[in-house]
Design a protein around this motif. Structure first.
Motif, PDB file in Angstrom:
ATOM      1  N   GLN A  10       0.821  -1.203   0.000  1.00  0.00           N
ATOM      2  CA  GLN A  10       0.000   0.000   0.000  1.00  0.00           C
ATOM      3  C   GLN A  10       0.858   1.257   0.000  1.00  0.00           C
ATOM      4  OE1 GLN A  10      -3.746  -0.142   2.057  1.00  0.00           O
ATOM      5  NE2 GLN A  10      -3.417   1.896   2.907  1.00  0.00           N
ATOM      6  N   ILE A  11       1.937   1.257   0.761  1.00  0.00           N
ATOM      7  CA  ILE A  11       2.844   2.409   0.778  1.00  0.00           C
ATOM      8  C   ILE A  11       3.467   2.594  -0.601  1.00  0.00           C
ATOM      9  CG2 ILE A  11       5.039   3.262   1.695  1.00  0.00           C
ATOM     10  CD1 ILE A  11       4.245   2.007   4.393  1.00  0.00           C
ATOM     11  N   ASP A  12       3.795   1.507  -1.273  1.00  0.00           N
ATOM     12  CA  ASP A  12       4.381   1.588  -2.608  1.00  0.00           C
ATOM     13  C   ASP A  12       3.403   2.234  -3.591  1.00  0.00           C
ATOM     14  OD1 ASP A  12       6.507   0.941  -4.578  1.00  0.00           O
ATOM     15  OD2 ASP A  12       4.967  -0.378  -5.414  1.00  0.00           O
ATOM     16  N   LEU A  13       2.123   1.862  -3.508  1.00  0.00           N
ATOM     17  CA  LEU A  13       1.129   2.462  -4.401  1.00  0.00           C
ATOM     18  C   LEU A  13       0.950   3.953  -4.102  1.00  0.00           C
ATOM     19  CD1 LEU A  13      -1.630  -0.308  -4.597  1.00  0.00           C
ATOM     20  CD2 LEU A  13       0.024   0.335  -6.354  1.00  0.00           C
ATOM     21  N   LEU A  14       0.966   4.314  -2.837  1.00  0.00           N
ATOM     22  CA  LEU A  14       0.858   5.724  -2.466  1.00  0.00           C
ATOM     23  C   LEU A  14       2.055   6.500  -3.003  1.00  0.00           C
ATOM     24  CD1 LEU A  14      -0.626   7.986  -0.992  1.00  0.00           C
ATOM     25  CD2 LEU A  14       0.455   7.228   1.140  1.00  0.00           C
ATOM     26  N   SER A  15       3.231   5.907  -2.903  1.00  0.00           N
ATOM     27  CA  SER A  15       4.445   6.542  -3.423  1.00  0.00           C
ATOM     28  C   SER A  15       4.357   6.721  -4.935  1.00  0.00           C
ATOM     29  CB  SER A  15       5.669   5.699  -3.050  1.00  0.00           C
ATOM     30  OG  SER A  15       6.864   6.313  -3.486  1.00  0.00           O
ATOM     31  N   GLN A  16       3.860   5.707  -5.625  1.00  0.00           N
ATOM     32  CA  GLN A  16       3.657   5.815  -7.069  1.00  0.00           C
ATOM     33  C   GLN A  16       2.664   6.926  -7.403  1.00  0.00           C
ATOM     34  OE1 GLN A  16       2.696   2.063  -9.011  1.00  0.00           O
ATOM     35  NE2 GLN A  16       3.968   0.953  -7.540  1.00  0.00           N
ATOM     36  N   GLN A  17       1.648   7.068  -6.570  1.00  0.00           N
ATOM     37  CA  GLN A  17       0.656   8.111  -6.812  1.00  0.00           C
ATOM     38  C   GLN A  17       1.275   9.498  -6.695  1.00  0.00           C
ATOM     39  OE1 GLN A  17      -2.708   7.797  -7.849  1.00  0.00           O
ATOM     40  NE2 GLN A  17      -2.078   9.908  -8.216  1.00  0.00           N
ATOM     41  N   TRP A  18       2.118   9.682  -5.705  1.00  0.00           N
ATOM     42  CA  TRP A  18       2.816  10.967  -5.576  1.00  0.00           C
ATOM     43  C   TRP A  18       3.689  11.235  -6.796  1.00  0.00           C
ATOM     44  CZ3 TRP A  18       4.303   9.302   0.012  1.00  0.00           C
ATOM     45  CH2 TRP A  18       3.262   9.633   0.902  1.00  0.00           C
ATOM     46  N   ASP A  19       4.348  10.198  -7.303  1.00  0.00           N
ATOM     47  CA  ASP A  19       5.172  10.357  -8.504  1.00  0.00           C
ATOM     48  C   ASP A  19       4.324  10.747  -9.713  1.00  0.00           C
ATOM     49  OD1 ASP A  19       7.588   9.782  -7.278  1.00  0.00           O
ATOM     50  OD2 ASP A  19       7.572   7.653  -7.812  1.00  0.00           O
ATOM     51  N   ALA A  20       3.119  10.187  -9.809  1.00  0.00           N
ATOM     52  CA  ALA A  20       2.238  10.483 -10.940  1.00  0.00           C
ATOM     53  C   ALA A  20       1.858  11.966 -10.961  1.00  0.00           C
ATOM     54  CB  ALA A  20       0.991   9.613 -10.875  1.00  0.00           C
ATOM     55  N   ILE A  21       1.609  12.541  -9.790  1.00  0.00           N
ATOM     56  CA  ILE A  21       1.307  13.973  -9.711  1.00  0.00           C
ATOM     57  C   ILE A  21       2.523  14.789 -10.127  1.00  0.00           C
ATOM     58  CG2 ILE A  21       0.774  15.862  -8.117  1.00  0.00           C
ATOM     59  CD1 ILE A  21      -1.032  13.897  -6.591  1.00  0.00           C
ATOM     60  N   ASP A  22       3.678  14.403  -9.632  1.00  0.00           N
ATOM     61  CA  ASP A  22       4.933  15.085  -9.976  1.00  0.00           C
ATOM     62  C   ASP A  22       5.135  15.100 -11.489  1.00  0.00           C
ATOM     63  OD1 ASP A  22       7.766  15.609 -10.453  1.00  0.00           O
ATOM     64  OD2 ASP A  22       8.099  15.256  -8.333  1.00  0.00           O
ATOM     65  N   ALA A  23       4.918  13.949 -12.127  1.00  0.00           N
ATOM     66  CA  ALA A  23       5.134  13.846 -13.571  1.00  0.00           C
ATOM     67  C   ALA A  23       4.208  14.768 -14.354  1.00  0.00           C
ATOM     68  CB  ALA A  23       4.937  12.399 -14.018  1.00  0.00           C
ATOM     69  N   LEU A  24       2.992  14.984 -13.854  1.00  0.00           N
ATOM     70  CA  LEU A  24       2.031  15.850 -14.540  1.00  0.00           C
ATOM     71  C   LEU A  24       2.433  17.322 -14.481  1.00  0.00           C
ATOM     72  CD1 LEU A  24      -1.612  14.661 -13.699  1.00  0.00           C
ATOM     73  CD2 LEU A  24      -0.646  15.021 -15.965  1.00  0.00           C
ATOM     74  N   VAL A  25       2.946  17.748 -13.326  1.00  0.00           N
ATOM     75  CA  VAL A  25       3.169  19.189 -13.143  1.00  0.00           C
ATOM     76  C   VAL A  25       4.610  19.626 -13.392  1.00  0.00           C
ATOM     77  CG1 VAL A  25       1.229  19.384 -11.542  1.00  0.00           C
ATOM     78  CG2 VAL A  25       3.533  18.961 -10.633  1.00  0.00           C
ATOM     79  N   ALA A  26       5.552  18.699 -13.402  1.00  0.00           N
ATOM     80  CA  ALA A  26       6.965  19.073 -13.560  1.00  0.00           C
ATOM     81  C   ALA A  26       7.235  19.888 -14.827  1.00  0.00           C
ATOM     82  CB  ALA A  26       7.844  17.823 -13.523  1.00  0.00           C
ATOM     83  N   PRO A  27       6.583  19.597 -15.968  1.00  0.00           N
ATOM     84  CA  PRO A  27       6.892  20.373 -17.186  1.00  0.00           C
ATOM     85  C   PRO A  27       6.218  21.736 -17.272  1.00  0.00           C
ATOM     86  CG  PRO A  27       6.003  18.161 -17.708  1.00  0.00           C
ATOM     87  CD  PRO A  27       5.693  18.470 -16.283  1.00  0.00           C
ATOM     88  N   LEU A  28       5.387  22.110 -16.320  1.00  0.00           N
ATOM     89  CA  LEU A  28       4.551  23.296 -16.465  1.00  0.00           C
ATOM     90  C   LEU A  28       5.334  24.599 -16.315  1.00  0.00           C
ATOM     91  CD1 LEU A  28       1.380  22.265 -14.406  1.00  0.00           C
ATOM     92  CD2 LEU A  28       1.840  21.920 -16.845  1.00  0.00           C
ATOM     93  N   ASP A  29       4.972  25.582 -17.148  1.00  0.00           N
ATOM     94  CA  ASP A  29       5.475  26.930 -16.919  1.00  0.00           C
ATOM     95  C   ASP A  29       4.535  27.637 -15.947  1.00  0.00           C
ATOM     96  OD1 ASP A  29       3.222  27.797 -18.348  1.00  0.00           O
ATOM     97  OD2 ASP A  29       4.349  28.077 -20.214  1.00  0.00           O
TER      98      ASP A  29
END
Length: 278
Positions: A10-29
């Protein structure tokens, strides 16, 4: 319908979820960071600030001090703030708004790294200990499933705001959806006013395809099968179902995407009153 996973998974899935948010917003200006989201009053920036606020609170942090050069907002007066959880959420968002998107992303990564370390150091006794959560007194482990759902929902909010496509199914989506659907029977009975004896089937297609069967017998509960034909069957994509339940859109805007069989009056009332998440 509460799925159980071991703590590590469960912790691994939560960690993956945080990464998914990061991947969405990292390229934004900076301009894209301020894109309005489906949530009233919140931009993409604000959605990420909210996640930071909740995870910071779990670390024992307090919101930053108010910037005296900014007009102070009484968050309790905002029309979409309806409870104490929303008040705390809004305070964090308001205090973080002066940051740039880049600085917010840096703060997000720092907070998430600290949360990962805290979860990794946690033992079984702490994981199973009762704690306060937005849905009442529950085990810390269950609370982390609620956190997975919340962050998954906010990933969808960000993606919808940006016009991006993300994977809504898979292990993260399945566990988040399992948390989400726990609230559906109650909203069907209370807000949808499903009568005693009603048999309601939501036949979902899409990334989280399944049929949810709810029977009203004193209370509304899930059942594996009906002994008689469904009173109403409502067909739609799981993506729309989640957004209706999350209050992100209204059924009236998607009538061509919803098919109702059986008692159409009941079906229309149900889809018009599905919103139930905080």
């Amino acid at each position: 319908m509460i799925e159980t996973l071991d703590r590590t998974a469960q912790i691994d899935l939560l960690s993956q979820q945080w990464d998914a948010i990061d991947a969405l917003v990292a390229p934004l200006d900076e301009h894209r960071w301020r894109t309005p989201s489906p949530l009233p009053g919140w931009t993409v920036f604000d959605v990420v600030a909210h996640v930071i606020g909740t995870e910071s609170w779990l670390l024992g942090d307090r919101p930053p001090a108010h910037d005296p050069t900014r007009v102070k907002t009484d968050v309790r007066t905002l029309p979409y703030v309806r409870n104490e959880t929303a008040v705390l959420n809004e305070i964090w968002v308001d205090r973080l708004r002066p940051l740039s998107g880049a600085r917010l992303l840096g703060l997000y990564r720092d907070v998430i790294d600290r949360r990962r370390a805290a979860l990794a150091a946690m033992g079984d006794a702490e994981w199973e200990k009762e704690t306060v959560s937005p849905i009442g007194q529950i085990s810390y482990g269950r609370f982390m499933r609620v956190r997975l759902f919340d962050c998954w929902m906010h990933e969808l909010d960000i993606a919808d705001a940006l016009g991006a496509r993300v994977e809504e199914g898979g292990p993260r989506g399945e566990l988040a959806f399992a948390e989400f659907v726990l609230g559906v029977p109650r909203v069907v009975a209370k807000k949808g006013e499903a009568p005693e004896g009603a048999r309601i089937a939501f036949a979902l297609t899409g990334p989280l395809a399944r049929t949810l069967r709810i029977q009203v017998a004193g209370r509304a509960n899930y059942v594996d099968a009906f002994e008689e034909p469904a009173t109403v069957e409502i067909d739609m994509d799981s993506q729309l179902f989640v957004r209706l339940g999350g209050g992100r859109t209204k059924a009236e805007e998607h009538l061509d995407e919803i098919t109702i069989h059986g008692n159409t009056d009941l079906g229309q009332r149900l889809v018009s009153h599905l919103a139930f998440t905080i």
